[in-house]
Scaffold this motif. Structure first.
Motif, PDB file in Angstrom:
ATOM      1  N   TYR A  30       0.824  -1.208   0.000  1.00 22.04           N
ATOM      2  CA  TYR A  30       0.000   0.000   0.000  1.00 22.04           C
ATOM      3  C   TYR A  30       0.859   1.260   0.000  1.00 22.04           C
ATOM      4  CZ  TYR A  30      -3.815   3.166   1.285  1.00 22.04           C
ATOM      5  OH  TYR A  30      -4.743   4.182   1.297  1.00 22.04           O
ATOM      6  N   TRP A  31       1.934   1.251   0.795  1.00 19.85           N
ATOM      7  CA  TRP A  31       2.752   2.463   0.924  1.00 19.85           C
ATOM      8  C   TRP A  31       4.009   2.470   0.065  1.00 19.85           C
ATOM      9  CZ3 TRP A  31       0.889   6.784   2.276  1.00 19.85           C
ATOM     10  CH2 TRP A  31      -0.203   6.838   3.144  1.00 19.85           C
ATOM     11  N   PHE A  32       4.504   1.308  -0.301  1.00 18.24           N
ATOM     12  CA  PHE A  32       5.776   1.251  -1.026  1.00 18.24           C
ATOM     13  C   PHE A  32       5.684   0.496  -2.351  1.00 18.24           C
ATOM     14  CE2 PHE A  32       6.618   1.206   3.604  1.00 18.24           C
ATOM     15  CZ  PHE A  32       7.103   2.506   3.720  1.00 18.24           C
ATOM     16  N   GLY A  33       4.496   0.079  -2.717  1.00 17.46           N
ATOM     17  CA  GLY A  33       4.307  -0.570  -4.011  1.00 17.46           C
ATOM     18  C   GLY A  33       5.038  -1.879  -4.164  1.00 17.46           C
ATOM     19  N   SER A  34       5.307  -2.543  -3.051  1.00 21.77           N
ATOM     20  CA  SER A  34       6.052  -3.800  -3.114  1.00 21.77           C
ATOM     21  C   SER A  34       5.705  -4.657  -1.901  1.00 21.77           C
ATOM     22  CB  SER A  34       7.554  -3.534  -3.139  1.00 21.77           C
ATOM     23  OG  SER A  34       8.282  -4.755  -3.082  1.00 21.77           O
ATOM     24  N   SER A  36       3.091   5.822  -3.965  1.00 20.62           N
ATOM     25  CA  SER A  36       3.214   4.467  -3.408  1.00 20.62           C
ATOM     26  C   SER A  36       3.565   3.421  -4.458  1.00 20.62           C
ATOM     27  CB  SER A  36       1.919   4.070  -2.699  1.00 20.62           C
ATOM     28  OG  SER A  36       0.832   4.066  -3.608  1.00 20.62           O
ATOM     29  N   ASP A  37       3.384   3.754  -5.733  1.00 27.95           N
ATOM     30  CA  ASP A  37       3.761   2.808  -6.785  1.00 27.95           C
ATOM     31  C   ASP A  37       5.202   3.005  -7.236  1.00 27.95           C
ATOM     32  OD1 ASP A  37       3.193   5.301  -7.879  1.00 27.95           O
ATOM     33  OD2 ASP A  37       2.499   4.462  -9.788  1.00 27.95           O
ATOM     34  N   LYS A  38       5.908   3.945  -6.621  1.00 32.27           N
ATOM     35  CA  LYS A  38       7.302   4.233  -6.957  1.00 32.27           C
ATOM     36  C   LYS A  38       8.155   3.838  -5.760  1.00 32.27           C
ATOM     37  CE  LYS A  38       5.710   8.144  -9.719  1.00 32.27           C
ATOM     38  NZ  LYS A  38       5.678   9.625  -9.844  1.00 32.27           N
ATOM     39  N   ASP A  46       7.125  10.872   5.216  1.00 31.28           N
ATOM     40  CA  ASP A  46       5.715  10.674   5.526  1.00 31.28           C
ATOM     41  C   ASP A  46       5.220   9.297   5.105  1.00 31.28           C
ATOM     42  OD1 ASP A  46       4.716  12.793   7.034  1.00 31.28           O
ATOM     43  OD2 ASP A  46       4.611  14.105   5.305  1.00 31.28           O
ATOM     44  N   SER A  47       5.828   8.696   4.093  1.00 29.34           N
ATOM     45  CA  SER A  47       5.486   7.318   3.727  1.00 29.34           C
ATOM     46  C   SER A  47       5.872   6.372   4.857  1.00 29.34           C
ATOM     47  CB  SER A  47       6.201   6.913   2.435  1.00 29.34           C
ATOM     48  OG  SER A  47       5.878   7.773   1.369  1.00 29.34           O
ATOM     49  N   LEU A  48       7.061   6.564   5.405  1.00 23.85           N
ATOM     50  CA  LEU A  48       7.529   5.705   6.493  1.00 23.85           C
ATOM     51  C   LEU A  48       6.684   5.898   7.747  1.00 23.85           C
ATOM     52  CD1 LEU A  48      11.343   6.223   5.905  1.00 23.85           C
ATOM     53  CD2 LEU A  48      10.125   4.048   5.668  1.00 23.85           C
ATOM     54  N   ALA A  49       6.348   7.162   8.070  1.00 22.49           N
ATOM     55  CA  ALA A  49       5.529   7.425   9.255  1.00 22.49           C
ATOM     56  C   ALA A  49       4.140   6.814   9.101  1.00 22.49           C
ATOM     57  CB  ALA A  49       5.427   8.924   9.494  1.00 22.49           C
ATOM     58  N   ALA A  50       3.539   6.975   7.917  1.00 16.29           N
ATOM     59  CA  ALA A  50       2.202   6.420   7.668  1.00 16.29           C
ATOM     60  C   ALA A  50       2.218   4.899   7.770  1.00 16.29           C
ATOM     61  CB  ALA A  50       1.695   6.862   6.312  1.00 16.29           C
ATOM     62  N   HIS A  51       3.307   4.292   7.301  1.00 19.03           N
ATOM     63  CA  HIS A  51       3.432   2.823   7.388  1.00 19.03           C
ATOM     64  C   HIS A  51       3.474   2.385   8.840  1.00 19.03           C
ATOM     65  CE1 HIS A  51       6.041  -0.835   7.644  1.00 19.03           C
ATOM     66  NE2 HIS A  51       5.140  -1.261   6.792  1.00 19.03           N
TER      67      HIS A  51
END
Length: 270
Positions: A122-126, A247-249, A258-263
């Protein structure tokens, strides 16, 4: 200078800013990253070659968010009262919550269960073993920093504090919070008055889930990821909703604060 979380416009700081498509960073310097309030805001990298000290990283509210809910339990608390007993109790509560959530995220990643794979995708596309191997040590590093924090780890955001933690002393009056990425011994976090106007958790009413917007808890986690011994994250995409747009990149998302915090918070945008 440290890394800041800020709600408004930049006043006179000329370091690393937000990129719509990422950006290069001089590995020998700690850039300043600013979070702007509007979706789609862009700015360019501006040199601070005239400064010898590394820069602070600034974080701002990245999207047009709904109004903050009733926020901090101690709204009268301000950044010049960081020695206040109420502050100590409040900040240790935030640290306790952040620690519990990070422990749960690390345990899920270690098990590599369905929830872990869903959230990393969802957050990292992998959801492959590479992203698992990348995130596990970061979660461990966040925990290490959280467990070492105490009320004295938090300083008011002013020129004296930014200098004392090893960064240049220029101050952005619109900042919420900041860290100096190279402060890997002290892991001090600088707090401005705006930080205390944020909701502590921004939970969905009646649940343990978190809304996709800034809170004191998300700011704390965001700032910790900026330390060079944690994730050395950047602020290429500010705001949780902005972070979702990349999130797809995987290469960009996995180094976006913010991607890491949201995860860590387990946020999904409904």
């Amino acid at each position: 200078m440290p890394f800041f979380k800020v709600p408004g416009t930049v006043n006179g700081i000329a370091p690393m800013r937000k990129f719509s498509k990422g950006g290069s960073v001089n590995p020998d310097r700690a850039p300043v990253w600013h979070q702007e309030p509007g979706l789609g805001w862009h700015d360019h990298l501006r040199s601070r070659s005239n400064l010898d000290a590394p820069d602070v990283a600034n974080k701002r509210s990245g999207t047009k968010e709904l109004p903050q809910e009733a926020a901090p339990d101690i709204p009268e608390l301000v950044s010049n009262s960081l020695s206040d007993e109420r502050f100590a109790e409040h900040i240790m509560g935030l640290i306790k919550e952040a620690t519990s959530l990070t422990e749960a995220r690390l345990a899920s990643l270690t098990r590599w269960d369905a929830d872990a794979k869903m959230l990393t995708n969802y957050w990292f596309g992998s959801s492959d073993d590479q992203i698992k191997a990348y995130l596990i040590p970061i979660m461990g590093s966040i925990l290490r920093v959280l467990r070492g924090l105490n009320p004295k780890s938090f300083l008011p955001y002013d020129a004296a504090s930014t200098t004392s933690v090893g960064c240049s002393g220029q101050v952005d009056q619109s900042a919420d919070a900041a860290v100096c990425p190279v402060d890997t011994n002290g892991h001090r976090i600088l707090l401005a008055a705006q930080f205390f106007k944020r909701d502590a958790f921004n939970r969905v009413y009646g649940t343990r889930e978190f809304l996709p917007r800034d809170s004191q808890l998300s700011i704390l986690l965001h700032e910790i990821t900026h330390f060079k011994d944690v994730a050395g994250s950047n602020d290429a995409y500010y705001g949780i909703r902005n972070a979702k747009s990349i999130s797809d990149k995987t290469a960009e998302a996995k180094v976006n604060a913010d991607s890491l915090a949201a995860h860590v918070l387990g946020i999904t945008i409904k």
